[in-house]
Design a protein around this motif. Structure first.
Motif, mmCIF file in Angstrom:
data_model
loop_
_atom_site.group_PDB
_atom_site.id
_atom_site.type_symbol
_atom_site.label_atom_id
_atom_site.label_comp_id
_atom_site.label_asym_id
_atom_site.label_seq_id
_atom_site.Cartn_x
_atom_site.Cartn_y
_atom_site.Cartn_z
ATOM 1 N N THR A 1 0.880 -0.958 -0.031
ATOM 2 C CA THR A 1 0.073 -0.064 -0.035
ATOM 3 C C THR A 1 0.998 1.206 0.112
ATOM 4 O O THR A 1 1.877 1.166 0.363
ATOM 5 N N ASN A 2 0.211 2.271 -0.511
ATOM 6 C CA ASN A 2 1.106 3.528 -0.538
ATOM 7 C C ASN A 2 1.443 4.149 1.007
ATOM 8 O O ASN A 2 0.417 3.924 1.767
ATOM 9 N N ARG A 3 2.503 4.589 1.105
ATOM 10 C CA ARG A 3 2.823 5.123 2.423
ATOM 11 C C ARG A 3 2.825 4.231 3.572
ATOM 12 O O ARG A 3 2.860 4.522 4.533
ATOM 13 N N TYR A 4 2.782 2.839 3.212
ATOM 14 C CA TYR A 4 2.643 1.742 4.100
ATOM 15 C C TYR A 4 1.604 1.934 5.164
ATOM 16 O O TYR A 4 1.872 1.905 6.224
ATOM 17 N N THR A 5 0.370 2.304 4.639
ATOM 18 C CA THR A 5 -0.661 2.615 5.430
ATOM 19 C C THR A 5 -1.585 1.398 5.739
ATOM 20 O O THR A 5 -2.257 1.201 6.884
ATOM 21 N N GLY A 6 -1.355 0.228 5.149
ATOM 22 C CA GLY A 6 -2.400 -1.172 5.050
ATOM 23 C C GLY A 6 -3.536 -0.922 4.247
ATOM 24 O O GLY A 6 -4.240 -1.771 4.131
ATOM 25 N N ILE A 7 -3.893 0.475 3.957
ATOM 26 C CA ILE A 7 -5.161 0.690 3.342
ATOM 27 C C ILE A 7 -5.159 1.040 1.677
ATOM 28 O O ILE A 7 -4.243 1.807 1.298
ATOM 29 N N MET A 8 -5.845 0.069 1.010
ATOM 30 C CA MET A 8 -5.884 0.175 -0.714
ATOM 31 C C MET A 8 -6.893 1.103 -0.890
ATOM 32 O O MET A 8 -6.663 2.031 -1.815
ATOM 33 N N ALA A 9 -8.092 1.111 -0.291
ATOM 34 C CA ALA A 9 -9.078 2.050 -0.602
ATOM 35 C C ALA A 9 -9.988 2.264 0.530
ATOM 36 O O ALA A 9 -10.204 1.127 1.333
ATOM 37 N N GLU A 10 -10.621 3.596 0.911
ATOM 38 C CA GLU A 10 -11.339 3.718 1.777
ATOM 39 C C GLU A 10 -12.645 4.613 1.564
ATOM 40 O O GLU A 10 -12.306 5.573 0.857
ATOM 41 N N VAL A 11 -13.743 4.462 1.888
ATOM 42 C CA VAL A 11 -14.719 5.443 1.768
ATOM 43 C C VAL A 11 -14.543 6.614 2.472
ATOM 44 O O VAL A 11 -14.034 6.728 3.694
ATOM 45 N N GLY A 12 -14.960 7.799 2.018
ATOM 46 C CA GLY A 12 -14.462 8.998 2.265
ATOM 47 C C GLY A 12 -15.174 9.648 3.496
ATOM 48 O O GLY A 12 -15.014 10.657 4.247
ATOM 49 N N ALA A 13 -16.495 9.201 3.894
ATOM 50 C CA ALA A 13 -17.284 9.957 4.923
ATOM 51 C C ALA A 13 -17.963 8.644 5.704
ATOM 52 O O ALA A 13 -18.216 7.514 5.193
ATOM 53 N N GLU A 14 -17.999 8.952 7.032
ATOM 54 C CA GLU A 14 -18.344 8.027 7.986
ATOM 55 C C GLU A 14 -19.972 7.632 8.122
ATOM 56 O O GLU A 14 -20.406 6.879 8.602
ATOM 57 N N THR A 15 -20.939 8.677 7.443
ATOM 58 C CA THR A 15 -22.288 8.587 7.486
ATOM 59 C C THR A 15 -22.984 8.462 6.073
ATOM 60 O O THR A 15 -24.168 8.193 6.126
ATOM 61 N N THR A 16 -22.270 8.415 5.097
ATOM 62 C CA THR A 16 -23.013 8.320 3.696
ATOM 63 C C THR A 16 -22.475 7.021 3.122
ATOM 64 O O THR A 16 -21.920 6.160 3.373
ATOM 65 N N GLU A 17 -23.560 6.450 2.039
ATOM 66 C CA GLU A 17 -23.304 5.115 1.241
ATOM 67 C C GLU A 17 -22.072 5.228 0.451
ATOM 68 O O GLU A 17 -21.631 6.499 0.086
ATOM 69 N N GLY A 18 -21.711 4.126 0.154
ATOM 70 C CA GLY A 18 -20.420 4.103 -0.814
ATOM 71 C C GLY A 18 -19.983 2.757 -1.105
ATOM 72 O O GLY A 18 -20.506 1.897 -0.640
ATOM 73 N N ILE A 19 -19.146 2.938 -2.189
ATOM 74 C CA ILE A 19 -18.653 1.567 -2.665
ATOM 75 C C ILE A 19 -17.301 1.494 -3.248
ATOM 76 O O ILE A 19 -16.763 2.555 -3.824
ATOM 77 N N LEU A 20 -16.559 0.602 -3.045
ATOM 78 C CA LEU A 20 -15.211 0.556 -3.173
ATOM 79 C C LEU A 20 -14.820 -0.766 -3.689
ATOM 80 O O LEU A 20 -15.462 -1.616 -3.799
ATOM 81 N N THR A 21 -13.643 -0.752 -4.855
ATOM 82 C CA THR A 21 -13.162 -1.751 -5.623
ATOM 83 C C THR A 21 -11.615 -1.648 -5.462
ATOM 84 O O THR A 21 -10.935 -0.600 -5.379
ATOM 85 N N ALA A 22 -11.052 -2.818 -5.477
ATOM 86 C CA ALA A 22 -9.504 -2.900 -5.347
ATOM 87 C C ALA A 22 -9.215 -4.705 -5.910
ATOM 88 O O ALA A 22 -10.028 -5.448 -6.156
ATOM 89 N N ALA A 23 -7.905 -4.596 -6.460
ATOM 90 C CA ALA A 23 -7.584 -5.623 -6.983
ATOM 91 C C ALA A 23 -6.801 -6.361 -6.108
ATOM 92 O O ALA A 23 -5.640 -5.786 -5.576
#
Length: 432
Positions: free
Chosen positions: A279-301
């Protein structure tokens, strides 16, 4: 399968008027996932309970569903006004979703399961993907206990396995009983380890699933407290890094119908995770939803060939160098004290005596790296049975099998092992 596209859904809880309404909600996300070529789609904890409101009848249930319509974004002024009136009347009558749900589970739990399984199974077949369906409360057909259970559906629409929540808290503790174990589930995209709610907070859960050959850890959450949401997120990151697996966490957000009265909404930021080396900057996160209260969908390989290479050639290949010969006696001693029996301060400063190194402990070889399965594993994958020794060699080395050592960890070493009657396997509605 070496390469898998995973899709994680962050979804709001609603009280749909009928099953067609619920299906329409699911299709909103599935259309995006299908356009991205997703082979694995994950829905959040308790999202499966949206199959329940269409089965609720009577004045109280009708008022609750009418009140929920006003919370949707695309309703007019008069609809919102009727919704507020319905909510006020429901409050005067003492109506709440948790109480109505309890009645449904007492009287018509099989119909709820059938509606849920038919819908998610059919949708999985339509999009030709493996779906981790949002969990729901269902009744164990063996002991009659109510449990919070997530179900995995394969691309052919069949149930591949289930996992119940083990660590109970909050609304879950009021509605359901704890499950009794974790088990990796074989699917066309690899072996999945499911962790519901607070189960992800314990290092042992991820390690148990890794020993059973899990190649990914999927966590489902429904949190109303910011601190708990952040703990679950941090817990998954830790379990992923400890075991060098891929991971994903899916949260329910928005309105919380499970606690009567005005309550805090569900919050969370769903994420797709990997060992920090990927992962970038060694965060362990590939993708993350931007807000805590809204719906969303993420994809990664997810590249499982690269993951297996990391197991072999990483700077610190933790899967190969885990100090089992040292850790096993210490953990055995701690676990034998019993659940909740933490050492006192005086005990903490007393070092545990370790056995002298033996030839067997010196010859422990690195764990083998399990190949991603080309087809479904033929072994049974009942997730709610206790871990057995047959599961452990999946991660162990073929040159130095770990069965004897694992047996000491599970059964203890202070007393001779006694033969026990095997536990009766649990049977869920889909296994009838």
């Amino acid at each position: 399968m070496d390469n898998v596209i995973v899709c994680v859904v962050q979804q709001k809880m609603r009280l749909p008027a009928d099953l067609a309404d619920f299906e329409s909600e699911l299709r909103r996300f599935l259309r995006v996932a299908q356009a991205k070529g997703a082979q694995l789609i994950v829905f959040p904890e308790l999202a499966g309970m949206m199959a329940a409101p269409p089965l609720l009848n009577g004045l109280r249930a009708g008022l609750l569903k009418q009140a929920d319509r006003g919370r949707q974004s695309r309703v007019n002024f008069w609809e919102r006004a009727r919704s507020k009136m319905a909510a006020g009347t429901a409050g005067l009558l003492g109506s709440d979703f948790q109480r109505e749900l309890g009645r449904l589970l007492d009287q018509n739990s099989q119909t709820l399961w059938d509606s849920y399984a038919e819908l998610f199974g059919r949708l999985a077949q339509e999009v030709s993907a493996t779906i981790v369906a949002g969990s729901l409360y269902t009744v164990d057909s063996v002991d009659g206990g109510i449990r919070n259970v997530a179900t995995v559906f394969g691309p052919q629409g069949a149930v591949l396995g289930q996992q119940s929540r083990v660590v109970m808290a909050g609304e879950n503790a009021a509605l359901a009983e704890a499950g009794d174990g974790w088990g990796a589930i074989s699917t066309p995209v690899g072996r999945i380890g499911l962790l519901l709610g607070s189960d992800v907070l314990y290092p042992e859960t991820g390690r148990i699933l890794a020993y059973q050959g899990a190649e990914m850890l999927i966590s489902l959450g429904a949190c109303t407290e910011p601190a708990l949401y952040h703990r679950l997120r941090a817990g998954l990151l830790a379990r992923v890094q400890e075991n060098q697996l891929y991971g994903a966490i899916s949260f329910t957000v928005g309105y919380n119908p499970f606690t009567p009265g005005e309550t805090e909404p569900f919050i969370g930021r769903s994420a797709i995770c990997a060992p920090l080396e990927f992962t970038n900057r060694y965060t362990g996160i590939m993708a993350e939803v931007g807000a805590e209260t809204t719906e969303g969908i993420l994809t990664a390989a997810w590249d499982f060939a690269a993951l297996r290479q990391l197991w072999e050639a990483g700077a610190v290949p933790v899967r190969r160098t885990i100090p089992l010969a040292i850790a096993a006696p210490i953990l055995t001693s701690i676990y034998q004290r019993g659940a909740g029996q933490l050492p006192s301060p005086s005990d903490a400063v007393t070092p545990l005596s370790l056995p002298a190194p033996t030839e067997a402990s010196e010859d422990i070889s690195p764990p083998a790296t399990p190949e991603a399965p080309a087809a479904l594993d033929s072994r049974p994958t009942n997730p709610d049975r206790p871990v057995s020794l047959d599961d452990l060699p999946v991660m162990a080395s073929s040159e130095a099998p770990l069965e004897p050592l694992a047996e000491e960890v599970l059964e203890g070493t202070s007393e001779p092992a006694t033969e026990q009657e095997p536990a009766k396997p649990r049977r869920w509605p889909w296994q009838r």
